[in-house]
Design a protein around this motif. Structure first.
Motif, mmCIF file in Angstrom:
data_model
loop_
_atom_site.group_PDB
_atom_site.id
_atom_site.type_symbol
_atom_site.label_atom_id
_atom_site.label_comp_id
_atom_site.label_asym_id
_atom_site.label_seq_id
_atom_site.Cartn_x
_atom_site.Cartn_y
_atom_site.Cartn_z
ATOM 1 N N UNK A 88 0.827 -1.199 0.000
ATOM 2 C CA UNK A 88 0.000 0.000 0.000
ATOM 3 C C UNK A 88 0.869 1.260 0.000
ATOM 4 N N UNK A 89 0.344 2.283 -0.659
ATOM 5 C CA UNK A 89 1.159 3.462 -0.948
ATOM 6 C C UNK A 89 1.729 4.117 0.308
ATOM 7 N N UNK A 90 0.887 4.277 1.349
ATOM 8 C CA UNK A 90 1.363 4.950 2.561
ATOM 9 C C UNK A 90 2.547 4.212 3.188
ATOM 10 N N UNK A 91 2.448 2.902 3.231
ATOM 11 C CA UNK A 91 3.531 2.126 3.829
ATOM 12 C C UNK A 91 4.737 2.056 2.893
ATOM 13 N N UNK A 92 4.482 2.054 1.561
ATOM 14 C CA UNK A 92 5.594 2.014 0.601
ATOM 15 C C UNK A 92 6.438 3.278 0.709
ATOM 16 N N UNK A 93 5.774 4.438 0.825
ATOM 17 C CA UNK A 93 6.527 5.692 0.980
ATOM 18 C C UNK A 93 7.309 5.710 2.295
ATOM 19 N N UNK A 94 6.725 5.098 3.316
ATOM 20 C CA UNK A 94 7.385 5.069 4.623
ATOM 21 C C UNK A 94 8.610 4.172 4.622
ATOM 22 N N UNK A 120 1.084 3.662 12.216
ATOM 23 C CA UNK A 120 -0.331 3.952 12.022
ATOM 24 C C UNK A 120 -0.594 4.532 10.655
ATOM 25 N N UNK A 121 -1.881 4.534 10.262
ATOM 26 C CA UNK A 121 -2.283 5.102 8.980
ATOM 27 C C UNK A 121 -3.100 6.353 9.227
ATOM 28 N N UNK A 122 -2.858 7.378 8.430
ATOM 29 C CA UNK A 122 -3.583 8.634 8.605
ATOM 30 C C UNK A 122 -5.056 8.491 8.279
ATOM 31 N N UNK A 123 -5.424 7.576 7.379
ATOM 32 C CA UNK A 123 -6.819 7.401 6.995
ATOM 33 C C UNK A 123 -7.500 6.275 7.763
ATOM 34 N N UNK A 124 -6.750 5.606 8.603
ATOM 35 C CA UNK A 124 -7.290 4.459 9.332
ATOM 36 C C UNK A 124 -6.835 4.534 10.790
ATOM 37 N N UNK A 125 -7.764 4.557 11.753
ATOM 38 C CA UNK A 125 -7.354 4.648 13.149
ATOM 39 C C UNK A 125 -6.612 3.412 13.627
ATOM 40 N N UNK A 126 -6.748 2.298 12.880
ATOM 41 C CA UNK A 126 -6.052 1.079 13.280
ATOM 42 C C UNK A 126 -4.610 1.135 12.804
ATOM 43 N N UNK A 127 -3.690 0.646 13.630
ATOM 44 C CA UNK A 127 -2.271 0.642 13.277
ATOM 45 C C UNK A 127 -1.818 -0.768 12.949
ATOM 46 N N UNK A 128 -0.709 -0.867 12.221
ATOM 47 C CA UNK A 128 -0.147 -2.146 11.789
ATOM 48 C C UNK A 128 1.250 -2.314 12.368
ATOM 49 N N UNK A 129 1.588 -3.553 12.644
ATOM 50 C CA UNK A 129 2.961 -3.903 12.939
ATOM 51 C C UNK A 129 3.629 -4.188 11.603
#
Length: 423
Positions: free
Chosen positions: A86-92, A104-113
């Motif tokens: 996903x783009x947000x994580x790819x840029x990160x 965490x994701x700016x568009x999603x309150x849930x965060x990922x490991x």
């Protein structure tokens, strides 16, 4: 500040309650903070260990021939191609060779490991990215509220325990001391009334109360004996002195030689001095419980002159002059015999300490000053002159709350000063 807050037993209970409450809240906040931080730390470590296990499973599947995106389970997705992330994580992750942590994701309150690493497939190094929806296994808002409730209950339990301890401590150690202090500070003290204390007080307070009651009883008995002495001694002492004085007056009327006249005058002086001393001592006993029982009066100039005149004979024997300066009449509760004893003792001490010169008596509304021309306190040849007489003067001054002081004069002998307490 802390010493001032806990130095008064009357407010000690309230200060201890505030202190224990503050300690309880502090312990509760610290406990909750430690619990929350430990929970977050443990969740992160569990998430990291879980994604590392999923990494091994993903590598095994990619080596088996799968490629692109693999849904390892309901929470974890594996990628071996950065373009599919996903783009947000790819840029990160694009500038990172390896990474392991929660994002965490700016568009999603849930965060990922998130895990980024590499693996080798047939001699070729490929990127490996895993995303795990860690929020689904971590504590949610409800669980945090529940854990917070546990901490609040813990704090409440602490406050209840501290409050119970404080109450029992107050009953046994603080309140008994306040009760005794209030009984001692009563405006009107009844010596017949015993000190009382709560039954649940500490043993030491019961012992203290018993001792106070014993001392009060002994004091009451002493006062009664002194009052009885004042009643009976007044008659028993005055009667023989009156007889001696009357008989001496008869002798003074009779014809006698010069030697006999001197002896009769000595008897008269000694009798008058004895009557004055008896009156003063009885006055001390009569008013020693409360000097305010005596009426207010002014010390007159005639009274002072009479006392000075009664000591003139002793001064004339040593060829001493007595100078009297009367600037005002002090107001006092001391009786005439008491003033006679005080001034008389000071004059006799000054006469005994002076071989030649002048004795100055200066009295005003504020103070009485007697200055002699003796050798001073340290070099006085007659040390007995500053003995029992001054002890009596000092005791009388303390009884009437006067300030008594005797010291060397800067240019003469000694200066004795009595500063009257303003009534």
């Amino acid at each position: 500040m802390l010493n001032a807050s806990f130095s008064n037993t009357k407010t000690l209970t309230g200060h201890l309650a505030i202190f224990f409450t503050a300690v309880s809240f502090t312990v509760g906040i610290v406990s909750f903070a430690i619990f929350y931080l430990a929970l977050q730390w443990s969740e992160d470590r569990v998430g990291e260990r879980r994604i590392l296990i999923d990494r091994d499973a993903a590598v095994e599947r990619f080596l088996s021939g799968e490629s692109g995106v693999i849904q390892l389970d309901e929470l974890t997705v594996a990628y071996n191609d950065m373009d599919l992330v996903p783009e947000n994580y790819r840029e990160f992750l694009q500038n990172k060779v390896s990474y392991l942590g929660e994002v965490g994701e700016s568009f999603n309150p849930l965060s990922h490991m998130v895990f980024k690493g590499q693996y080798t497939d047939q001699g070729k190094t490929r990127s490996l990215v895993l995303l795990t929806l860690i929020d689904r296994v971590e504590f949610g808002v409800d669980e945090l509220v529940y854990s917070g409730a546990i901490v609040v209950m813990f704090v409440a339990t602490l406050m209840f325990a501290f409050g119970t301890i404080l109450y029992r401590l107050s009953i046994r150690l603080i309140e008994p001391l306040n009760d005794i202090t209030e009984q001692l500070n009563q405006d009107s003290i009844d010596v017949e009334q015993a000190f009382s204390i709560q039954p649940q007080s500490a043993h030491e307070f019961h012992l203290l109360t018993n001792r106070l009651n014993q001392y009060r009883s002994e004091l009451n008995q002493t006062l009664k004996r002194e009052q009885a002495f004042a009643r009976y001694a007044s008659h028993e002492l005055r009667t023989p002195l009156t007889v001696v004085k009357g008989a001496n007056k008869l002798l003074m009327r009779a014809e006698s030689t010069e030697f006999q006249s001197r002896q009769v005058q000595r008897i008269e002086d000694a009798t008058r001095e004895m009557i004055t001393m008896v009156d003063a001592l009885l006055s001390i006993v009569r008013y020693e419980r409360n000097t305010s029982d005596a009426p207010l009066r002014e010390i007159t100039k005639n009274e002072i002159e009479s006392i000075v005149e009664s000591n003139t004979t002793q001064a004339e024997r040593k060829h001493l002059d007595i100078e009297l300066s009367f600037a005002g009449s002090p107001t006092t509760r001391a009786t005439e015999p008491v003033i006679n004893m005080i001034l008389g003792n000071l004059l006799r001490n000054a006469i005994a300490a002076t071989e030649q010169g002048t004795i100055t008596v200066d009295i005003s509304k504020q103070q009485l000053v007697i200055i002699d021309d003796g050798a001073g306190l340290k070099e006085a040849p007659n040390s007995e002159g500053h003995g029992l007489g001054l002890l009596i003067v000092d005791d009388l001054c303390q009884r009437y709350q006067w300030q008594f002081d005797i010291q060397n004069h800067h240019s003469r002998g000694c200066v004795a000063t009595i500063k009257f307490d303003p009534v």
